[in-house]
Design a protein around this motif. Structure first.
Motif, mmCIF file in Angstrom:
data_model
loop_
_atom_site.group_PDB
_atom_site.id
_atom_site.type_symbol
_atom_site.label_atom_id
_atom_site.label_comp_id
_atom_site.label_asym_id
_atom_site.label_seq_id
_atom_site.Cartn_x
_atom_site.Cartn_y
_atom_site.Cartn_z
ATOM 1 N N MET B 880 0.857 -1.182 0.000
ATOM 2 C CA MET B 880 0.000 0.000 0.000
ATOM 3 C C MET B 880 0.896 1.236 0.000
ATOM 4 S SD MET B 880 -3.130 -1.287 0.564
ATOM 5 C CE MET B 880 -4.186 -0.236 1.522
ATOM 6 N N LEU B 881 0.740 2.059 -1.031
ATOM 7 C CA LEU B 881 1.508 3.301 -1.080
ATOM 8 C C LEU B 881 0.550 4.447 -0.786
ATOM 9 C CD1 LEU B 881 3.570 2.756 -4.359
ATOM 10 C CD2 LEU B 881 4.397 2.569 -2.006
ATOM 11 N N TYR B 882 0.955 5.302 0.183
ATOM 12 C CA TYR B 882 0.147 6.488 0.456
ATOM 13 C C TYR B 882 0.860 7.684 -0.151
ATOM 14 C CZ TYR B 882 -2.475 3.363 3.324
ATOM 15 O OH TYR B 882 -3.232 2.311 3.723
ATOM 16 N N GLN B 883 0.193 8.337 -1.047
ATOM 17 C CA GLN B 883 0.874 9.370 -1.825
ATOM 18 C C GLN B 883 0.125 10.697 -1.787
ATOM 19 O OE1 GLN B 883 0.943 7.037 -5.470
ATOM 20 N NE2 GLN B 883 3.176 6.868 -5.205
ATOM 21 N N SER B 884 0.892 11.732 -1.993
ATOM 22 C CA SER B 884 0.260 13.047 -2.043
ATOM 23 C C SER B 884 0.799 13.817 -3.257
ATOM 24 C CB SER B 884 0.566 13.848 -0.779
ATOM 25 O OG SER B 884 1.912 14.243 -0.798
ATOM 26 N N LEU B 885 -0.029 14.721 -3.734
ATOM 27 C CA LEU B 885 0.444 15.619 -4.792
ATOM 28 C C LEU B 885 -0.317 16.925 -4.681
ATOM 29 C CD1 LEU B 885 -1.757 15.754 -7.461
ATOM 30 C CD2 LEU B 885 -1.196 13.325 -7.334
#
Lengths: 443, 933
Positions: B880-885
């Motif tokens: 599970m990758l938690y990403q922001s942009l």
């Protein structure tokens, strides 16, 4: 750089050629003849013509074409100015600039041309200097020459050329020292049907005739120098002095020259001295029409308007004109369709008029074009712009000269499109005023 | 006793007779003989055979005879150099004569002998004469150096004549100085000229001011030079006046428009120009050709002087035509009534060419000044009523243009036009009439009859008319298909089967096939909406105009061509260009400020070594607007400081069109102020190309270029492109291809308002005209500070591209990831809080199929496109990758990416949470493209 010069008369003969660099074949003029043929009218030959290897820059003066051949980039204005200067010089030397005069004096012409241009660059173009180098022919001199064997060629260098004032020769001597100024103004205007001025300007010149001994330093001041905001000066005028004090300060050339030329364009300053009432009508389906013009003075500042001539270019279908005039005489040339009315002076008590019938070619439709009307006139002792010379002072010499100034106003041409929206006073090139007349004495 | 007697001897033995006379003992007879020889010379007769005899006469004390002989020598020395050698000894001797007149004469004639062999003999006497005590001799000698230079430049330099000349420039006598300047055409220095303007500059020598050029910016403040030149505007010689105008026009380029002095200069320029128009007609003509240029460059100078250009009835035709041209250029709403009244008068004149041009001018006024269109049309109708054949034809041709410009406005006049159908005999008028009938076929009841009447003599018509007739009838058919089938059949067969003209046949076949296969498409093609025609016609191309301004007063200005186009082997044809403009607000008003060509002289090293430059660039904040690279050259001094400050913004922001046809490696004048916009676009991307191998610099994913605007929709201009984001700057990489047959210039670009405020950060820079089949790559920097309007779809971008042909529109979708900013990494805590904070209904779920990447690879791939992994977890064998942009407008998007490495279907699940859920769809698309490439 001017390479060569050809002089060509109206019938297309090259009667003189002069080369400042290598000889260019006469055949180069074929391009000129081609353009001339295309232009139909001699005045309409374009002044700059390009050929595969040269450029031909020409002017048309006194029924002669001066065609110069150019090989490198050169300011065309410089060439045209130079050609006019050549024509002026001929005029000055021989009294007229014509084929006959040039042929009669071909050696002098050649000497002049050689002196005016070296390697295509101008060398000496001031007439004062030229006249010292090469003396103009006079009857007396040619008689003397033929008896004594002396020549027209000056054997000393012109002294003026070495000074900082190349336009004046040194050692000038007169018994009567005189300085005259002629203020000559021409009006150029367009006036609409209702008589209000749409466009008007005055082209003015001050021509001087200075016969003063030694090295006089003159300054000429005006009552109203503000009028002169667009001026071209003779090189002798000190520009800085004009800029700061509005005074024309100069060491004059000897003899006749144009001191300044100027233009007054703001319309409220240009008063139109005459008015014209006109009516020209052609009846539908009839072979005649009515023609009626009256001319009257307006804003002439108390001076008499004289030398009035009216010319009308009538439509082609006009056959003849039956007119009566209250003053002067008229002629109608049925070939050129030009009506000329020589009016003379206007007296306000009785305004001159010209009226009568116009006969048209039978069956021809009512003429569409509006005949144009030109007026010439002259007002002595008046510069219509109101320009007035205040005083002339002389420094540098001891004697007291006689000074005078004369004013003349002339109309160029009144071109009036009768019945049309506009009637305009165009411009005419009038001959410069005569400087030998004595004018009003100055303070 | 006149000279004409010399012409009378035209007998056969003329030469022989003259020979005898020349050798006569009597001085008088000799002189007469030489005069006869000269008279023959003046009419072009070859008397070179007499050369030895004439030269024999040279040894004389008689000045007149000597002068005559010299006249003869000068003429033949050039064409008969071998014989001229005979005279050399006399020349040398005469150079020592006590009379300065003779010394000058000798040195002058000497220079005319164009033989290498003898030039050496001339050097010594020439040197002496250059130092002669008499200024007249010095002056003549100076010109002689110029002559010698033409023959043997090397010799002149070797002998040190040039240095002597330079000494002479400080000669006490102005006449000598002026000759110097005439001969030293190159390399004149301003200081010497200043002296001349003080002292002897009032003398007739217009060539002087022509050299008075700002070749070197160091010479001093522009204003003082202008002040020095202004008095020349009052000179009696028109050539001097025009040279002064040229100098002022050049320097005005460097003056700021805000200066009071600028306004003063503008006012000062008008009167002398007007005065030129009262001179002789030949002078007027040259002046008018120049005024035509000046009016195009700076219309404000003469905008109040319309009336002086009104035609006078006795003007020569060449003056009339030029005046007319300028009248149209000056026509504006303020003066249109007067102009029209004048033009109407002209249309009733006698000269056919002039009348035609006047009628055409009325049409141009209608197109230029919209408010006047109505009056123009009614004037034209009046003229048609005159039934004068060529007036009617010309009027119809211009009315066609008016229809094009103002569609659906003046069609009521068609009936009047149709009445004159029979009188048309010129191809252009016939073609125009046919166009009108075809275009408005639906409003003309008997359009088919009218066109049919033309069809009868189809083969006798000119190609122009035939083509127009073909198109016209096809238009008619598409509008009224039922009644005109026969007619269209007829014209198609005429065009395709009976014609020898390939153009006509091709067009016929195309129509035929279109009509037979797809009438709807035919309608789209034939009845397509026509682009508007431009207001200004016959404008000179801006770069050429700028060059020509530098040549005011020369032949170039008369022909409106650069000297290189026609000067034959002229020495050193140098492209001149206007000096660079100061960075003032004026740049926004006149986009055509691009310097024309490279200035003369060497190109100093403008560009710092590439490495340095790169370093400098990277240290700068690269977000738009971008500062220019450090341009420091000797000539930049003026105004360089404020350029980088406030000036730049105005340059980049207000500039509606491309400012400079220059690029990074431009020579100094070109690189200075006006073109500072350039490096941002082209330069930058070039630089990055150099460094594309460096990992840190590689930007986000770039899609391959796609065709955005096909050539057939844009008159041959094909545009393809893509978007890139590199180190914080977004750019639009364009590829322009010219698939038309004509050269394209004057490119400009504009965006419609869009969801993220994307806007060009610099003008579109196309450095040279785009010739047919040429492709150019351009990188257009974008900013996100433009005006915002929500688009549908969100990432839709509408673009308008302009070139000299037309304006074209297209729209494209940009990938959202170009908007992901570099500081889009969210703090863990923050991420958690935000994720919880955003309501669940804002969550969107997506699946990305066929993505064989593992979590590591995906994470790094996404990071390069500014999608940052905040945290990573392994839950039940799934990564599970938690990403922001973050988007450029500050919107945060949070993502949960579920990667199952072992999953055979290679599906990646994506959950997106964002406060503005409408972006989710596009963020997903961005994810998909990034991951899959």
């Amino acid at each position: 750089m001017i390479h060569s010069l050809f002089l060509i008369n109206c019938s297309g003969d090259i009667f003189l050629e002069k080369h400042w660099k290598s000889v260019v074949s006469q055949s180069v003029c074929d391009y000129f003849f081609e353009a001339q043929e295309k232009a139909a009218d001699v005045e309409n030959v374009p002044p700059v013509i390009s050929t595969p290897h040269h450029y031909l820059i020409s002017i048309y003066r006194d029924k002669l074409f001066f065609v110069s051949v150019i090989q490198t980039e050169v300011p065309p204005l410089f060439v045209i100015e130079f050609l006019h200067r050549v024509a002026d010089t001929f005029q000055d030397y021989f009294g007229e600039c014509s084929e006959a005069a040039i042929k009669d004096n071909v050696v002098i012409v050649y000497e002049l041309l050689e002196e005016m241009l070296d390697n295509g660059f101008p060398l000496a173009t001031e007439s004062n200097i030229l006249k010292e180098l090469i003396k103009p022919p006079t009857i007396l001199r040619s008689v003397v020459n033929s008896i004594t064997g002396s020549s027209n060629v000056g054997d000393t260098l012109p002294t003026g050329q070495l000074s900082n004032i190349p336009w004046r020769r040194a050692g000038v001597k007169y018994t009567n020292n005189e300085a005259y100024f002629d203020v000559v103004e021409e009006i150029d205007a367009i006036i609409d049907k209702s008589g209000s001025t749409v466009f008007a300007e005055i082209q003015g010149v001050i021509d001087a005739c200075i016969k003063l001994s030694g090295m006089p330093d003159l300054s000429l001041s005006f009552m109203n120098p503000r009028l002169l905001d667009d001026v071209s000066f003779h090189p002798c005028i000190r520009f800085k002095r004009w800029e700061s004090e509005r005074v024309l300060s100069f060491i004059p050339p000897d003899g006749n020259f144009r001191l300044i030329s100027y233009r007054v364009s703001s319309q409220n300053l240009v008063a139109i001295p005459v008015y014209v009432k006109h009516s020209i009508s052609f009846k539908e389906n009839s072979s005649c029409g009515r023609f009626d013009i009256t001319i009257g003075p307006k804003q002439n500042m108390g001076k008499t308007i004289e030398g009035i001539t009216v010319t009308v270019h009538m439509p082609k279908v006009v056959l003849n004109m039956n007119l009566t005039t209250t003053q002067g005489s008229y002629t109608f040339d049925p070939v050129t369709k030009v009506l000329t009315w020589d009016v003379g002076k206007i007296t306000p008590q009785k305004l001159p008029s010209l009226k009568g019938l116009v006969n048209l070619q039978s069956g021809a439709p009512k003429p569409e074009e509006n005949p144009s009307l030109n007026i010439q006139f002259k007002i002595q002792q008046l510069a219509i712009s109101g320009l007035k010379v205040n005083r002339l002072d002389m420094y540098g010499e001891k004697y007291k000269p006689f000074k005078g100034v004369k004013y003349v106003t002339k109309a160029g041409k009144f071109q009036e499109d009768v019945g049309g929206d506009f009637f305009s006073i165009g411009e005419y090139h009038l001959t410069a005023a005569h400087c030998n007349s004595k004018g009003r004495k100055l303070q | 006793m006149t000279d004409s007697k010399y012409f009378t001897t035209t007998k056969k033995g003329e030469i022989f007779e003259l020979k005898a006379e020349l050798n006569s003992d009597k001085k008088e007879k000799k002189k007469e003989a030489v005069k006869k020889v000269i008279a023959s010379m003046t009419v072009g007769k070859d008397v070179s055979a007499l050369f030895p005899d004439v030269v024999n006469c040279m040894q004389t004390d008689n000045l007149e005879l000597k002068k005559l002989v010299y006249l003869y020598l000068m003429n033949y020395a050039k064409s008969q150099p071998d014989m001229a050698i005979m005279a050399v000894n006399t020349f040398v001797k005469d150079c020592e004569d006590p009379n300065p007149l003779i010394r000058a004469l000798a040195v002058r004639t000497m220079g005319c002998i164009r033989v290498d062999k003898i030039t050496e003999y001339l050097c010594e006497p020439l040197r002496k004469c250059l130092k002669d005590e008499d200024p007249y001799v010095r002056k003549t000698a100076a010109v002689c150096v110029a002559k010698l230079h033409d023959i043997n430049a090397q010799l002149v330099e070797d002998q040190g004549f040039l240095d002597t000349l330079k000494d002479l420039i400080s000669d006490s006598n102005p006449m000598v100085t002026l000759s110097e300047i005439a001969s030293l055409t190159a390399g004149t220095c301003l200081t010497a000229l200043n002296e001349c303007t003080d002292g002897g500059g009032q003398i007739f020598i217009p060539g002087l001011l022509a050299n008075y050029t700002p070749q070197d910016d160091r010479e001093g403040p522009e204003v003082s030079i202008c002040e020095r030149v202004t008095p020349r505007l009052s000179h009696a010689n028109s050539a001097v006046v025009l040279s002064a105008v040229k100098v002022l026009m050049k320097f005005m380029e460097m003056l700021s428009k805000d200066l009071d002095y600028y306004g003063t200069l503008l006012k000062k320029l008008a009167p002398p120009l007007v005065t030129l128009l009262s001179a002789e007609p030949e002078l007027q003509y040259v002046a008018l050709r120049n005024i035509n240029l000046i009016v195009q460059k700076r219309p404000e100078i003469l905008k109040h002087e319309m009336k002086v250009f009104f035609v006078k009835y006795n003007d020569p035709i060449y003056v009339k035509l030029e005046k007319l041209d300028i009248m149209i250029r000056l026509a504006s709403q303020a003066n249109i009534a007067q102009v029209l009244a004048e033009l109407k008068e002209y249309a009733t004149e006698v000269d056919v060419d002039f009348v035609r041009k006047a009628v055409r001018a009325i049409g141009r006024c209608a197109i230029k000044v919209e408010q006047s269109a109505e009056r123009c049309v009614s004037t034209l109708l009046d003229l048609i009523q005159t039934k004068v054949n060529y007036v009617v034809q010309e009027a119809i041709v211009v009315i066609k243009d008016i229809f094009r410009k103002y569609p659906n406005k003046y069609e009521s006049v068609i009936a009047t036009l149709c009445e004159n159908l029979d009188s048309l005999d010129e191809p252009e008028a016939r073609a125009a009439m046919i166009w009108i009938v075809g275009e408005y076929a639906e409003r003309i009841d008997n359009a088919d009859e009218l066109l049919e009447s033309f069809l009868e003599g189809f083969h006798d018509e000119s190609t122009q008319v035939q083509l127009q007739l073909l198109t016209g009838i096809v238009k008619l058919f598409l509008k009224k298909p039922t009644e005109t089938q026969e007619l269209v059949q007829q014209v198609l067969s005429l065009a395709t089967q009976d014609s020898d003209n390939p153009d006509l046949r091709d067009r016929g076949y195309i129509y035929w096939r279109l009509l037979s296969t797809d009438p709807v498409a035919a309608k789209e093609v034939v009845l397509a909406e026509k682009p508007l025609i431009s207001e200004e016609t016959d404008l000179i191309e801006p770069t050429l105009l700028d060059e020509l301004i530098c040549y005011i007063g020369t032949l170039a200005s008369v022909y409106h061509k650069p000297p290189s186009a026609f000067v034959e082997g002229g020495r050193g044809v140098v492209h001149k260009s206007l000096p660079p403009r100061t960075a003032s607000s004026e740049s926004a008003e006149s986009p055509e400020t691009a310097p024309a060509g490279a200035p003369p002289g060497e190109q100093p090293d403008v560009i710092p070594a590439q490495g340095d430059l790169l370093g400098d660039l990277l240290n700068l904040d690269l977000g738009p607007p971008v500062s220019g690279p450090p341009l420091t050259t000797s000539s930049v001094q003026m105004g360089a400081v404020d350029l980088l400050g406030g000036g730049l913004d105005s340059l980049m922001g207000d500039e509606p069109e491309g400012i400079g046809g220059t690029n990074f490696v431009a020579p100094p004048t070109a690189a200075v102020p006006a073109s500072l916009g350039a490096p941002i676009g082209s330069g930058l991307s070039d630089l990055f190309d150099l460094t594309s191998g460096v990992g840190t610099l590689s930007g986000s994913y770039v899609a391959p270029k796609a065709v955005w605007l096909p050539a057939m929709k844009a008159k041959g201009l094909e545009i393809s492109g893509t978007f890139t984001r590199q180190v914080g700057s977004i750019s639009m990489d364009l590829q322009l291809t010219n698939k038309a047959l004509q050269v394209m210039t004057d490119f400009a670009i504009q965006f419609n308002r869009n969801s993220f405020g994307l806007a060009p950060a610099a003008p579109l820079q196309v450095h040279a005209p785009l010739s047919p089949n040429q492709t150019v790559e351009i990188s257009l920097p974008l900013s996100t500070v433009g005006s915002v309007m929500k688009m549908e779809p969100l990432n839709n971008l509408q673009v308008a591209v302009k070139n000299n042909i037309d304006v074209f529109y297209f729209s494209t979708l940009y990938p959202l990831h170009i908007l992901f900013v570099e500081d889009g990494k969210m703090d863990r805590q923050m991420f958690l809080a935000t994720w919880k904070d955003i309501p669940n209904e804002n969550e969107a779920q997506f699946q990305i199929r066929d993505c064989p990447l593992n979590a590591e690879a995906a994470s790094s791939k996404l990071q390069s496109s500014n999608i940052f992994t905040v945290a990573k977890r392994n839950v039940e064998g799934q990564d599970m990758l938690y990403q922001s942009l973050k988007l450029t407008n500050g919107i945060w998007v949070l993502a949960e990416l579920r990667v199952q490495p072992g999953n055979p279907s290679c599906t990646v699940r994506l959950s997106l949470k964002c406060r503005a859920p409408e972006v989710s769809q596009h963020v997903y698309q961005a994810y998909e493209t990034i991951l899959k490439n």
